[in-house]
Scaffold this active site. Structure first.
Site, PDB file in Angstrom:
ATOM      1  N   ARG A  47     -39.899 -41.435  15.243  1.00  0.00           N
ATOM      2  CA  ARG A  47     -40.665 -40.384  14.569  1.00  0.00           C
ATOM      3  C   ARG A  47     -40.453 -39.004  15.196  1.00  0.00           C
ATOM      4  O   ARG A  47     -40.943 -37.990  14.670  1.00  0.00           O
ATOM      5  CB  ARG A  47     -42.158 -40.724  14.624  1.00  0.00           C
ATOM      6  CG  ARG A  47     -42.505 -42.006  13.904  1.00  0.00           C
ATOM      7  CD  ARG A  47     -43.963 -42.316  14.070  1.00  0.00           C
ATOM      8  NE  ARG A  47     -44.806 -41.414  13.330  1.00  0.00           N
ATOM      9  CZ  ARG A  47     -45.235 -41.596  12.095  1.00  0.00           C
ATOM     10  NH1 ARG A  47     -44.889 -42.680  11.444  1.00  0.00           N
ATOM     11  NH2 ARG A  47     -46.016 -40.723  11.512  1.00  0.00           N
TER      12      ARG A  47
ATOM     13  N   TRP B 277     -41.643 -34.266  17.795  1.00  0.00           N
ATOM     14  CA  TRP B 277     -40.583 -33.587  17.051  1.00  0.00           C
ATOM     15  C   TRP B 277     -41.070 -32.158  16.888  1.00  0.00           C
ATOM     16  O   TRP B 277     -42.062 -31.902  16.223  1.00  0.00           O
ATOM     17  CB  TRP B 277     -40.380 -34.251  15.686  1.00  0.00           C
ATOM     18  CG  TRP B 277     -39.242 -33.654  14.910  1.00  0.00           C
ATOM     19  CD1 TRP B 277     -37.920 -33.976  15.004  1.00  0.00           C
ATOM     20  CD2 TRP B 277     -39.332 -32.638  13.897  1.00  0.00           C
ATOM     21  NE1 TRP B 277     -37.179 -33.223  14.132  1.00  0.00           N
ATOM     22  CE2 TRP B 277     -38.026 -32.395  13.442  1.00  0.00           C
ATOM     23  CE3 TRP B 277     -40.382 -31.918  13.343  1.00  0.00           C
ATOM     24  CZ2 TRP B 277     -37.730 -31.460  12.457  1.00  0.00           C
ATOM     25  CZ3 TRP B 277     -40.099 -30.973  12.357  1.00  0.00           C
ATOM     26  CH2 TRP B 277     -38.783 -30.760  11.920  1.00  0.00           C
TER      27      TRP B 277
ATOM     28  N   ASN C 163     -50.542 -35.163  15.805  1.00  0.00           N
ATOM     29  CA  ASN C 163     -49.457 -35.236  14.839  1.00  0.00           C
ATOM     30  C   ASN C 163     -49.914 -34.455  13.616  1.00  0.00           C
ATOM     31  O   ASN C 163     -51.012 -34.697  13.119  1.00  0.00           O
ATOM     32  CB  ASN C 163     -49.225 -36.715  14.487  1.00  0.00           C
ATOM     33  CG  ASN C 163     -48.175 -36.905  13.408  1.00  0.00           C
ATOM     34  OD1 ASN C 163     -47.394 -36.014  13.129  1.00  0.00           O
ATOM     35  ND2 ASN C 163     -48.170 -38.082  12.811  1.00  0.00           N
ATOM     36  N   GLY C 164     -49.116 -33.518  13.146  1.00  0.00           N
ATOM     37  CA  GLY C 164     -49.506 -32.714  11.981  1.00  0.00           C
ATOM     38  C   GLY C 164     -49.267 -31.253  12.278  1.00  0.00           C
ATOM     39  O   GLY C 164     -48.517 -30.900  13.191  1.00  0.00           O
TER      40      GLY C 164
ATOM     41  N   GLU D 280     -24.794 -38.478  -0.874  1.00  0.00           N
ATOM     42  CA  GLU D 280     -25.380 -39.347   0.151  1.00  0.00           C
ATOM     43  C   GLU D 280     -24.387 -39.571   1.304  1.00  0.00           C
ATOM     44  O   GLU D 280     -24.761 -39.555   2.480  1.00  0.00           O
ATOM     45  CB  GLU D 280     -25.823 -40.680  -0.493  1.00  0.00           C
ATOM     46  CG  GLU D 280     -26.290 -41.768   0.461  1.00  0.00           C
ATOM     47  CD  GLU D 280     -27.468 -41.380   1.361  1.00  0.00           C
ATOM     48  OE1 GLU D 280     -28.047 -40.310   1.190  1.00  0.00           O
ATOM     49  OE2 GLU D 280     -27.775 -42.156   2.287  1.00  0.00           O
TER      50      GLU D 280
ATOM     51  N   LYS E 203     -24.945 -38.509   5.236  1.00  0.00           N
ATOM     52  CA  LYS E 203     -24.858 -39.444   6.371  1.00  0.00           C
ATOM     53  C   LYS E 203     -23.934 -38.887   7.447  1.00  0.00           C
ATOM     54  O   LYS E 203     -24.229 -38.956   8.635  1.00  0.00           O
ATOM     55  CB  LYS E 203     -24.331 -40.819   5.910  1.00  0.00           C
ATOM     56  CG  LYS E 203     -25.280 -41.677   5.123  1.00  0.00           C
ATOM     57  CD  LYS E 203     -26.419 -42.280   5.898  1.00  0.00           C
ATOM     58  CE  LYS E 203     -27.641 -41.454   5.827  1.00  0.00           C
ATOM     59  NZ  LYS E 203     -28.544 -41.611   4.716  1.00  0.00           N
TER      60      LYS E 203
ATOM     61  N   GLU F  88     -25.594 -36.005   9.284  1.00  0.00           N
ATOM     62  CA  GLU F  88     -26.733 -36.384  10.120  1.00  0.00           C
ATOM     63  C   GLU F  88     -26.350 -36.972  11.461  1.00  0.00           C
ATOM     64  O   GLU F  88     -26.961 -36.652  12.470  1.00  0.00           O
ATOM     65  CB  GLU F  88     -27.543 -37.481   9.406  1.00  0.00           C
ATOM     66  CG  GLU F  88     -28.514 -37.010   8.403  1.00  0.00           C
ATOM     67  CD  GLU F  88     -29.264 -38.195   7.840  1.00  0.00           C
ATOM     68  OE1 GLU F  88     -28.637 -39.050   7.175  1.00  0.00           O
ATOM     69  OE2 GLU F  88     -30.471 -38.274   8.062  1.00  0.00           O
TER      70      GLU F  88
ATOM     71  N   LYS G 296     -37.657 -39.376  11.686  1.00  0.00           N
ATOM     72  CA  LYS G 296     -37.990 -40.100  10.473  1.00  0.00           C
ATOM     73  C   LYS G 296     -39.396 -39.691  10.063  1.00  0.00           C
ATOM     74  O   LYS G 296     -40.156 -39.229  10.894  1.00  0.00           O
ATOM     75  CB  LYS G 296     -37.960 -41.597  10.777  1.00  0.00           C
ATOM     76  CG  LYS G 296     -37.282 -42.343   9.677  1.00  0.00           C
ATOM     77  CD  LYS G 296     -36.820 -43.672  10.056  1.00  0.00           C
ATOM     78  CE  LYS G 296     -36.369 -44.385   8.797  1.00  0.00           C
ATOM     79  NZ  LYS G 296     -35.044 -43.947   8.346  1.00  0.00           N
TER      80      LYS G 296
HETATM   81  C1  F6R Z   1     -31.538 -39.273   5.507  1.00  0.00           C
HETATM   82  C2  F6R Z   1     -32.964 -39.453   5.575  1.00  0.00           C
HETATM   83  C3  F6R Z   1     -33.830 -38.389   5.008  1.00  0.00           C
HETATM   84  C4  F6R Z   1     -34.969 -39.021   4.202  1.00  0.00           C
HETATM   85  C5  F6R Z   1     -35.925 -37.924   3.727  1.00  0.00           C
HETATM   86  C6  F6R Z   1     -37.033 -38.467   2.859  1.00  0.00           C
HETATM   87  O1  F6R Z   1     -30.835 -40.323   6.093  1.00  0.00           O
HETATM   88  O2  F6R Z   1     -33.453 -40.425   6.091  1.00  0.00           O
HETATM   89  O3  F6R Z   1     -33.088 -37.510   4.219  1.00  0.00           O
HETATM   90  O4  F6R Z   1     -34.441 -39.718   3.125  1.00  0.00           O
HETATM   91  O5  F6R Z   1     -36.495 -37.290   4.838  1.00  0.00           O
HETATM   92  O6  F6R Z   1     -37.793 -39.398   3.540  1.00  0.00           O
HETATM   93  P1  F6R Z   1     -38.699 -40.449   2.768  1.00  0.00           P
HETATM   94  O7  F6R Z   1     -37.809 -41.320   1.981  1.00  0.00           O
HETATM   95  O8  F6R Z   1     -39.433 -41.170   3.849  1.00  0.00           O
HETATM   96  O9  F6R Z   1     -39.615 -39.654   1.891  1.00  0.00           O
END
Ligand code: F6R
Length: 605
Positions: free
Chosen positions: A27, A74, A98-99, A477, A481, A484, A600
C-alpha cells in the site's frame, strides 16, 4: 495507499506490528514507523525507505510495549524521509493516518499561532497536534479525539495511542478502510484483512464515522458525537487463496502464473450448473431499457473497461462511453438516466473511482461495480456488485486482477440483453471457456522466448506499443506495465493513428511492439507495421505463427501466440505483455513487486 496496523496484546507487540506492516507494504513503501506506549511514555522508531530499513533500525533501538501503532507510507504531503514518516506524535499522543487532511493548512496555521510546534511537512501531523490541543484544553482522550476528527475535512483512517492511557488503543475511519480483528491474545487493527495473522479468528469492519476504543479484553464503538454504535464481530472466513510467494521469486510472477486458475474461478462463479446458463445478479433496470453504458475506472482497470467497450459494442450492440475516473467526476457531461454506469476496480478503494460513482449516483444512474475486494467501499456503495475473484493481488502492478476483470466483463457482455438465456449459446460459451485455462497454462509453461525478447530491451529508453481494434487497449495495458516496473518510457497508440504525428518519434533506436492477432484488421496493422519498419524501428511482433510469417521481412523479434477463439484474444495476448515487463524489470534489477513512486490502492485524488 498507506497502510495502518495496530495491536493491543499480552506480550510485546513489535513483531505483530512488523508482521502487519510487511503484509501492508504493497500500500506504500517509502517509509515506515512504529510507536508503542511503554512505562507511561510513547516511544517511536521510524525509517525512510522500505520496511527492512525500519527492521534494521529496530535492531539498534528495540521497542517493547503491549500496545502500539504502525504505518507504512506513500508520500502525499512532504518528501519521503524519516521526519515525515508516521506515526506523528507529541508527548501526549501518537497517530498513524491514512487519507488526506484537506484543511491541514488552516488547521496548522491555527495551531502554530497557538504555540504548537510542527516537526514534519505532512497534513497528518495536524491530527496529533489537534488532539493534543484539545487534551491541553482539559478534554478527556475520547473527547479530544472526536473533536479533532470532527474538524478534519477529507478522509482518514487513524490508529491512536495516548501516553496517559497505556492500555487503550483507538481506531477511527472516514473514507479509508479499517478492520478490527480479535485474536487469542489481543486485538488488532488493519487497513487490509489480509494483514491479520492466523491468530485472528473474528473481525468487524469499522464504518465511516466510527471510533473504536480497544483494550486487550474487548472493544466498544462510538460515533463522533460520543453515542454508542454497536459493531458485532463475525467469523473471519479465509478466502482459500494461497498467500506468500509459493516458491516464485516475486508476487507478480506468482500472480501471472495464477491467471489460468483465476480465469476458471471467475467464469465458474457466474455459471449456474443447474440451469446450465450464465447467471448474473438481477439489475434493477432491465437491460433492454438501457440505452447506453458508461464505463469508468483508472489505470489497468480502465484498460479492462476499454476492452469491454469493444466487446459490448460488437456482441451486445450497446453504445459504450468510457472515461478515466478522475476526468469523469469533474467533466460536466450530461448523463443519460437510461445509461448504466459500470465501475471497475481491483481494490474498490480508488478515491477517483469512488468519487466518480458518487457523481453518477447523484445524477440518478444505476451503478454496477466489478470489484475484487468484496468488503471494499465500492462494493458496499454499488447498486449491484459483480465479483472479479482474482484473490488478493500483492504485486503493485496489476496482472491477475486484469484477467479476472476481463473474464467477468466478457460474461457480462454475453449475458447482456438476455443473450445468456439462450441455452444453446450458453452451452457453447461454457465449452469454449473450459478450453482456455489449459491454453493459458501451456503458454505460461515456457517463457524462454519472452525472456530472450526482454534481453533486447534492457537498454531501451523509449518504446511504442501499437494495436488496432481490441488490440489497442492491450497495447495501452502493455505500455503501462513496462512503464510501471521497467521504467521505460512507453507510449501506446492505435496503429492507424501513428502517421498523424507520433511517427516522427520513430528511428532505429525505437523498439516498437505491435500486437496483431489474426483478426479482420490484421492486414491493416501489417501495413502500419511496414510504415514503422521502413523508418528503421526495431519491431517486436506479437501474433500467431501465420501472422509472424506474413510479417517476417520486417520483424526484429517474434512473440508467437497460439490460435484461440476471437473473444478470448484479449485474455491470451495479455500474458506476453505482462511477462515482457516482468523480465525486462528483472534484468534491470528493479524491485518488481514494489516499483518506485507507486502504491496499490490509490485512496487519494
Ligand atoms: C497498474 C495498476 C493501477 C490500477 C489503478 C486502479 O498496474 O495497478 O493502474 O489499476 O490504480 O486501481 P483499482 O483497480 O484498485 O481501482
Amino acid at each position: 495507499m498507506c497502510g495502518i496496523f495496530a495491536a493491543v496484546n499480552k506480550t510485546n507487540v513489535t513483531n505483530n506490528l512488523l508482521g502487519g506492516l510487511s503484509s501492508l507494504s504493497y500500500r506504500g513503501y517509502d517509509s515506515a514507523g512504529i510507536a508503542v506506549v511503554k512505562q507511561g511514555n510513547i516511544e517511536r522508531v521510524r525509517a525512510s525507505g522500505k520496511l527492512h530499513e525500519l527492521e534494521n533500525r529496530l535492531h539498534s533501538y528495540p521497542l517493547d510495549g503491549n500496545i502500539g501503532i504502525a504505518h507504512t507510507r506513500w508520500a502525499t504531503h512532504g518528501i519521503p524521509n524519516e521526519k515525515n514518516a508516521h506515526p506523528h506524535m507529541t508527548s501526549r499522543v501518537a497517530v498513524a493516518h491514512n487519507g488526506i487532511v484537506e484543511n491541514y493548512e488552516s488547521l496548522r496555521r491555527r495551531l502554530e499561532t497557538a504555540g504548537y510546534i510542527f516537526e514534519s511537512e505532512t497534513d497528518s501531523e495536524t491530527i496529533s497536534q489537534l488532539i493534543t490541543y484539545y487534551l491541553d484544553l482539559g478534554l478527556n482522550h475520547e473527547q479530544s479525539l472526536c473533536k479533532a476528527l470532527l474538524e478534519i475535512e477529507g478522509s482518514y483512517g487513524v490508529a491512536v495511542i495516548f501516553q496517559e492511557q497505556p492500555k487503550t488503543l483507538y481506531a477511527a475511519r472516514r473514507g479509508s478502510p479499517l478492520i478490527l480483528g480479535k485474536g487469542d491474545s489481543g486485538f488488532y487493527v488493519s487497513s487490509d484483512i489480509n494483514a491479520f495473522s492466523e491468530d485472528v479468528s473474528s473481525i468487524t469492519y469499522l464504518k465511516d464515522g466510527d471510533v473504536a476504543k480497544i483494550n486487550r479484553d474487548g472493544f466498544s464503538v462510538i460515533n463522533l458525537q460520543g453515542e454508542k454504535t454497536p459493531r458485532l464481530l463475525q467469523k473471519l472466513e479465509k478466502d482459500g487463496c494461497e498467500s506468500g510467494k509459493q516458491g516464485y521469486d516475486h508476487f507478480m510472477l506468482k500472480e501471472i502464473h495464477e491467471q489460468p486458475d483465476v480465469f476458471e474461478r471467475t467464469w465458474r462463479h457466474y455459471f449456474n450448473n443447474q440451469r446450465q446458463a450464465f447467471q448474473l445478479p438481477e439489475f434493477s433496470v432491465p437491460d433492454n431499457e438501457v440505452n447506453s453504458i458508461t464505463i469508468v475506472a483508472c489505470g489497468t482497470s480502465y484498460f479492462a473497461g476499454m476492452v469491454a467497450k469493444y466487446w459490448l459494442e460488437e456482441y451486445a450492440k450497446v453504445p459504450v462511453n468510457i472515461d478515466i475516473a478522475s476526468e469523469f467526476r469533474y467533466r460536466k457531461a450530461p448523463l443519460d438516466q437510461n445509461s448504466l454506469a459500470i465501475f471497475i476496480s481491483q481494490s474498490g478503494e480508488t478515491a477517483d473511482t469512488l468519487a466518480a460513482m458518487a457523481h453518477a449516483k447523484a445524477a440518478g444512474l444505476r451503478c454496477i461495480s466489478f470489484v475484487n475486494i468484496l468488503t471494499s467501499t465500492m462494493a458496499m456503495e454499488s447498486d449491484t456488485v459483480l465479483p472479479t475473484l482474482a484473490g488478493p493481488e500483492i504485486g503493485v502492478a496489476s496482472t491477475k486482477a486484469f484477467i479476472s476483470q476481463l473474464t467477468s466483463l466478457l460474461i457480462f457482455t454475453m449475458s447482456f440483453r438476455q443473450q445468456a438465456h439462450n441455452k444453446h449459446k450458453a452451452q457453447q460459451a461454457k465449452e469454449s471457456m473450459e478450453q482456455i485455462p489449459t491454453l493459458l497454462r501451456e503458454y505460461l509453461s515456457d517463457t524462454s522466448s519472452i525472456q530472450n525478447v526482454a534481453k533486447l530491451l534492457h537498454k531501451a529508453e523509449n518504446m511504442l506499443y501499437l494495436g488496432r481494434g481490441i488490440a489497442y487497449p492491450l497495447a495501452e495495458e502493455g505500455a503501462l506495465k513496462i512503464k510501471e516496473i521497467s521504467y521505460i518510457h512507453a507510449e501506446a497508440f492505435p496503429a492507424g493513428e501513428l502517421k498523424h504525428g507520433p511517427l516522427a518519434l520513430v528511428d532505429e533506436k525505437m523498439p516498437v511492439l505491435v500486437i496483431a492477432p489474426p483478426d479482420d484488421l490484421f492486414a491493416k496493422t501489417l501495413s502500419n507495421l511496414r510504415e514503422v519498419a521502413s523508418r528503421g524501428a526495431k519491431i517486436i511482433l506479437v501474433s500467431t505463427r501465420k501472422g509472424l510469417d506474413l510479417a517476417r521481412d520486417y520483424v526484429h523479434a517474434e512473440i508467437e501466440m497460439p490460435e484461440i477463439a476471437k473473444q478470448f484474444i484479449p485474455i491470451m495476448y495479455t500474458l506476453p505483455l505482462q511477462l515482457l515487463a516482468y523480465y525486462v524489470a528483472l534484468g534491470k534489477g528493479h524491485d518488481v513487486d514494489q516499483p518506485r513512486n507507486l502504491a496499490k490502492s490509490v485512496t487519494v485524488e
